[in-house]
Motif scaffolding. Structure first.
Motif, PDB file in Angstrom:
ATOM      1  N   CYS A  66       0.837  -1.210   0.000  1.00 23.02           N
ATOM      2  CA  CYS A  66       0.000   0.000   0.000  1.00 23.02           C
ATOM      3  C   CYS A  66       0.870   1.258   0.000  1.00 23.02           C
ATOM      4  CB  CYS A  66      -0.930   0.018   1.205  1.00 23.02           C
ATOM      5  SG  CYS A  66      -2.257  -1.195   1.154  1.00 23.02           S
ATOM      6  N   TRP A  67       1.910   1.244   0.843  1.00 28.38           N
ATOM      7  CA  TRP A  67       2.795   2.414   0.897  1.00 28.38           C
ATOM      8  C   TRP A  67       3.499   2.644  -0.433  1.00 28.38           C
ATOM      9  CZ3 TRP A  67       1.885   6.131   3.797  1.00 28.38           C
ATOM     10  CH2 TRP A  67       1.600   6.013   5.151  1.00 28.38           C
ATOM     11  N   GLU A  68       3.882   1.563  -1.111  1.00 24.68           N
ATOM     12  CA  GLU A  68       4.541   1.710  -2.419  1.00 24.68           C
ATOM     13  C   GLU A  68       3.647   2.466  -3.397  1.00 24.68           C
ATOM     14  OE1 GLU A  68       5.557  -2.244  -3.649  1.00 24.68           O
ATOM     15  OE2 GLU A  68       7.039  -2.516  -2.055  1.00 24.68           O
ATOM     16  N   ALA A  72       4.269   6.479  -4.687  1.00 16.66           N
ATOM     17  CA  ALA A  72       4.513   6.724  -6.113  1.00 16.66           C
ATOM     18  C   ALA A  72       3.371   7.485  -6.774  1.00 16.66           C
ATOM     19  CB  ALA A  72       4.757   5.402  -6.838  1.00 16.66           C
ATOM     20  N   GLN A  73       2.142   7.178  -6.378  1.00 17.03           N
ATOM     21  CA  GLN A  73       0.974   7.818  -6.996  1.00 17.03           C
ATOM     22  C   GLN A  73       0.223   8.661  -5.962  1.00 17.03           C
ATOM     23  OE1 GLN A  73      -0.789   4.086  -8.664  1.00 17.03           O
ATOM     24  NE2 GLN A  73      -0.551   5.098 -10.640  1.00 17.03           N
ATOM     25  N   ALA A  74       1.007   9.422  -5.200  1.00 14.58           N
ATOM     26  CA  ALA A  74       0.443  10.128  -4.043  1.00 14.58           C
ATOM     27  C   ALA A  74      -0.704  11.054  -4.425  1.00 14.58           C
ATOM     28  CB  ALA A  74       1.544  10.912  -3.334  1.00 14.58           C
ATOM     29  N   LYS A 225       8.677  -6.873 -11.531  1.00 12.75           N
ATOM     30  CA  LYS A 225       8.112  -6.378 -10.273  1.00 12.75           C
ATOM     31  C   LYS A 225       7.213  -5.189 -10.598  1.00 12.75           C
ATOM     32  CE  LYS A 225      12.032  -7.529  -7.241  1.00 12.75           C
ATOM     33  NZ  LYS A 225      12.842  -8.204  -8.268  1.00 12.75           N
ATOM     34  N   ARG A 226       6.231  -4.942  -9.738  1.00  6.58           N
ATOM     35  CA  ARG A 226       5.364  -3.777  -9.947  1.00  6.58           C
ATOM     36  C   ARG A 226       6.191  -2.491  -9.867  1.00  6.58           C
ATOM     37  NH1 ARG A 226       0.648  -3.581  -5.909  1.00  6.58           N
ATOM     38  NH2 ARG A 226      -0.578  -4.568  -7.538  1.00  6.58           N
ATOM     39  N   VAL A 227       6.054  -1.649 -10.881  1.00  5.62           N
ATOM     40  CA  VAL A 227       6.719  -0.343 -10.893  1.00  5.62           C
ATOM     41  C   VAL A 227       5.707   0.710 -11.336  1.00  5.62           C
ATOM     42  CG1 VAL A 227       8.984  -1.356 -11.413  1.00  5.62           C
ATOM     43  CG2 VAL A 227       7.553  -0.501 -13.289  1.00  5.62           C
ATOM     44  N   PHE A 228       6.142   1.975 -11.304  1.00  6.96           N
ATOM     45  CA  PHE A 228       5.278   3.089 -11.692  1.00  6.96           C
ATOM     46  C   PHE A 228       6.038   3.938 -12.703  1.00  6.96           C
ATOM     47  CE2 PHE A 228       4.326   1.588  -7.498  1.00  6.96           C
ATOM     48  CZ  PHE A 228       2.939   1.478  -7.495  1.00  6.96           C
TER      49      PHE A 228
END
Length: 344
Positions: A66-68, A72-74, A225-228
């Motif tokens: 969740c924090w990730e 990243a998409q704050a 891995k999940r990235v943004f």
């Protein structure tokens, strides 16, 4: 049904209640299945609510995921409806967060939106005084002195939430040589440092130009891995400084996930120049996405050579393959879109 038949049929509207029951009756395999479901459906829209729930259920892996997303998409997470549904403790933890990737005015506006909904939850009149009351000491976690002066003057200073003394002191903090002491945190958040995945080993330019003419340069990529994805690094002019306009786009199976039209200035060097999406785009592992750009500008430009099909970038492995959308010569071995800029 799970206990008797070993069947799991989870859905977005039942998974949290199912996780609660699995925890209550100590059914660890079902609880794990619920957490896996939540991790795969995690997005900026629900990350704040799931953060609140993951702390309640003591699921540290889900909390970390969740924090990730929130970091990243704050801005997307803070503007989501779900942000207003979180409890006060979760609000404080988000406002305290050093790595939030957001303008402080967005943090301030999100906190006011939360306060409005909290007033309704507590059956309080929707007044400025009550909004400040429900925010309590969390108001001072908003780093108001780090806002751009325009954002403060046109937003926070006129919101009515600050006292006249606070507004005056913050204006002095911006402009005076001797700055007053403030209750607000005056040090800007660190945010996230973007990583750059460079896919070429060298670059060159042709004496007979790299022509654009409205055609599309495109490449496909996948990550483990999940990235943004925050944007692309692009080449510029090879014969002195020049301005380019770039339409960038990110697609998955033909569906547009992000696009932006912007200009950038190149200084005539072989460096890459960043072009950003409005918001970072969440990229799931083991699926190919299509990165595209349509450039307009000086046609005597650099292009990449000796392209790699696989690049290790920090803890993330990126694979590249050719895209059928590419109509201007870009492929794995050479061409444009030399860099992916991302948060991980």
């Amino acid at each position: 049904r799970y206990i008797y038949c070993d069947e799991i049929d989870l859905a977005a509207d039942t998974v949290l209640a199912t996780l609660y029951a699995a925890k209550k009756y100590i059914v660890p395999h079902l609880a794990r299945a619920c957490v896996n479901f939540l991790e795969t459906s995690l997005s900026a829209k629900n990350a704040c609510v799931l953060l609140s729930q993951s702390c309640l259920f003591e699921e540290p892996d889900l909390t970390q995921r969740c924090w990730e997303v929130i970091d990243a998409q704050a801005e997307l997470a803070l503007k989501s409806e779900g942000f207003c549904d979180i409890d006060f403790q979760t609000l404080e933890s988000i406002l305290r967060r050093e790595t939030l990737n957001a303008k402080e005015i967005v943090v301030f506006e999100a906190a006011l939106n939360w306060a409005e909904v909290e007033c309704q939850r507590q059956d309080l009149a929707l007044s400025i005084e009550n909004k400040r009351k429900v925010l309590g000491k969390a108001l001072y976690l908003i780093r108001i002195p780090t806002m751009a002066l325009d954002d403060f003057a046109n937003g926070a200073a006129q919101s009515g939430v600050l006292t006249l003394n606070e507004t005056n002191d913050i204006f002095l903090w911006y402009t005076a040589a001797k700055k007053p002491e403030l209750q607000f945190v005056s040090k800007a958040r660190k945010g996230l440092v973007p990583q750059r995945c460079h896919r070429f080993q060298s670059c060159a330019y042709r004496s007979n130009q790299w022509r654009y003419r409205g055609r599309c340069d495109s490449i496909q990529f996948a990550v483990d891995k999940r990235v943004f994805i925050a944007g692309f690094g692009l080449y510029g002019s090879s014969c002195g400084s020049a301005e380019y306009s770039a339409k960038i786009e990110l697609k998955r199976q033909g569906v547009v996930l992000g696009q932006n039209l912007s200009k950038y200035f190149s200084d005539g060097s072989s460096n890459t120049f960043p072009v950003w999406f409005e918001y970072p785009v969440q990229i799931e592992p083991d699926t190919f996405y299509t990165a595209s750009v349509i450039l307009d500008g000086n046609e005597l430009s650099y292009f990449g050579q000796e392209g790699m099909t696989e690049v290790q970038c920090g803890k993330v492995t990126v694979q590249f393959q050719c895209s059928s959308d590419s109509t201007n010569g870009t492929g794995v071995q050479g061409g444009q879109i030399p860099e992916l800029i991302f948060y991980a």
